[in-house]
Write a protein that holds these residues in place. Structure first.
Motif, PDB file in Angstrom:
ATOM      1  N   CYS A  17      -5.967   0.523   5.634  1.00 17.46           N
ATOM      2  CA  CYS A  17      -6.315   1.949   5.676  1.00 17.46           C
ATOM      3  C   CYS A  17      -7.389   2.284   4.654  1.00 17.46           C
ATOM      4  O   CYS A  17      -7.729   3.443   4.469  1.00 17.46           O
ATOM      5  CB  CYS A  17      -5.078   2.813   5.445  1.00 17.46           C
ATOM      6  SG  CYS A  17      -4.466   2.755   3.751  1.00 17.46           S
ATOM      7  N   GLN A  59       0.096   4.086   0.814  1.00 14.16           N
ATOM      8  CA  GLN A  59      -0.315   4.977   1.906  1.00 14.16           C
ATOM      9  C   GLN A  59       0.264   4.537   3.253  1.00 14.16           C
ATOM     10  O   GLN A  59       0.816   5.331   3.984  1.00 14.16           O
ATOM     11  CB  GLN A  59      -1.830   4.993   1.986  1.00 14.16           C
ATOM     12  CG  GLN A  59      -2.394   6.218   2.649  1.00 14.16           C
ATOM     13  CD  GLN A  59      -3.263   7.004   1.684  1.00 14.16           C
ATOM     14  OE1 GLN A  59      -2.782   7.477   0.652  1.00 14.16           O
ATOM     15  NE2 GLN A  59      -4.531   7.105   1.976  1.00 14.16           N
ATOM     16  N   CYS A  60       0.109   3.248   3.565  1.00 13.83           N
ATOM     17  CA  CYS A  60       0.519   2.799   4.901  1.00 13.83           C
ATOM     18  C   CYS A  60       1.527   1.646   4.845  1.00 13.83           C
ATOM     19  O   CYS A  60       1.893   1.087   5.856  1.00 13.83           O
ATOM     20  CB  CYS A  60      -0.705   2.370   5.711  1.00 13.83           C
ATOM     21  SG  CYS A  60      -1.463   0.850   5.097  1.00 13.83           S
ATOM     22  N   CYS A  63      -6.307  -1.669  -0.085  1.00 15.95           N
ATOM     23  CA  CYS A  63      -5.621  -1.955   1.170  1.00 15.95           C
ATOM     24  C   CYS A  63      -6.659  -2.116   2.271  1.00 15.95           C
ATOM     25  O   CYS A  63      -7.454  -1.213   2.507  1.00 15.95           O
ATOM     26  CB  CYS A  63      -4.679  -0.799   1.506  1.00 15.95           C
ATOM     27  SG  CYS A  63      -3.998  -0.944   3.172  1.00 15.95           S
ATOM     28  N   SER A 112       1.195  -1.344   4.045  1.00 13.85           N
ATOM     29  CA  SER A 112       0.679  -2.662   4.404  1.00 13.85           C
ATOM     30  C   SER A 112       0.953  -3.647   3.282  1.00 13.85           C
ATOM     31  O   SER A 112       0.917  -3.304   2.106  1.00 13.85           O
ATOM     32  CB  SER A 112      -0.831  -2.578   4.652  1.00 13.85           C
ATOM     33  OG  SER A 112      -1.375  -3.883   4.632  1.00 13.85           O
ATOM     34  N   HIS A 121      -7.259   2.366   1.557  1.00 14.40           N
ATOM     35  CA  HIS A 121      -6.794   3.090   0.376  1.00 14.40           C
ATOM     36  C   HIS A 121      -7.020   2.226  -0.866  1.00 14.40           C
ATOM     37  O   HIS A 121      -6.788   1.022  -0.849  1.00 14.40           O
ATOM     38  CB  HIS A 121      -5.302   3.404   0.532  1.00 14.40           C
ATOM     39  CG  HIS A 121      -4.729   4.195  -0.611  1.00 14.40           C
ATOM     40  ND1 HIS A 121      -5.230   5.424  -0.985  1.00 14.40           N
ATOM     41  CD2 HIS A 121      -3.702   3.933  -1.453  1.00 14.40           C
ATOM     42  CE1 HIS A 121      -4.521   5.871  -2.017  1.00 14.40           C
ATOM     43  NE2 HIS A 121      -3.594   4.999  -2.322  1.00 14.40           N
ATOM     44  N   CYS A 126       0.849  -1.194   0.000  1.00 13.55           N
ATOM     45  CA  CYS A 126       0.000   0.000   0.000  1.00 13.55           C
ATOM     46  C   CYS A 126       0.888   1.249   0.000  1.00 13.55           C
ATOM     47  O   CYS A 126       1.776   1.369   0.832  1.00 13.55           O
ATOM     48  CB  CYS A 126      -0.890  -0.003   1.239  1.00 13.55           C
ATOM     49  SG  CYS A 126      -1.830   1.526   1.413  1.00 13.55           S
TER      50      CYS A 126
HETATM   51 ZN    ZN Z   1      -2.980   1.025   3.405  1.00 12.44          ZN
END
Ligand code: ZN
Length: 112
Positions: free
Chosen positions: A27, A9-10, A24, A12, A29, A7
């Motif tokens: 989060c 964004q985070c 994801c 993951s 996303h 991911c």
């Molecule tokens: Zn994420």
């Protein structure tokens, strides 16, 4: 085969595919596969016949092309050596004998 990206964004690793998107679960996303591809790979520029072009390739012009800002014309069949691919509307940078440095559109050339 686990080719799923992390991911963005985070970070993951538990992402999964949903149609044309990656999702994801951590989060929530979502991002598109196309966007993910284009950030990792270079844009492929193809000639009028779908052949992939690379820096340093030689191409042949398949159509008479007027040179912007002059009365010169690059004749159909003109060979162009050592092209350089660039971003933009005209995606080929090159030098043509008798004309000089100019830019071409990949759709008007054929890989030599
Ligand atoms: Zn994420």
């Amino acid at each position: 085969m686990s080719s799923l990206p992390k991911c963005p964004q985070c970070s993951s690793e538990y992402t999964y595919e949903d149609g044309n998107m990656f999702v994801c679960p951590e989060c929530a996303h979502e991002w598109s596969k196309d966007a993910a591809d284009s950030t990792e790979q270079q844009k492929v520029i193809r000639d009028a016949f779908g052949n992939e072009l690379k820096d340093g390739d030689a191409v042949t012009v398949i159509k008479d092309l007027k040179v912007k800002g002059s009365s010169l014309v690059v004749k159909m069949g003109t060979k162009v050596k050592s092209i350089r691919l660039v971003d933009g509307d005209h995606d080929i940078d090159c030098k043509i004998d008798g004309i000089g440095a100019m830019q071409l559109k990949s759709e008007f050339v054929k890989k030599a």
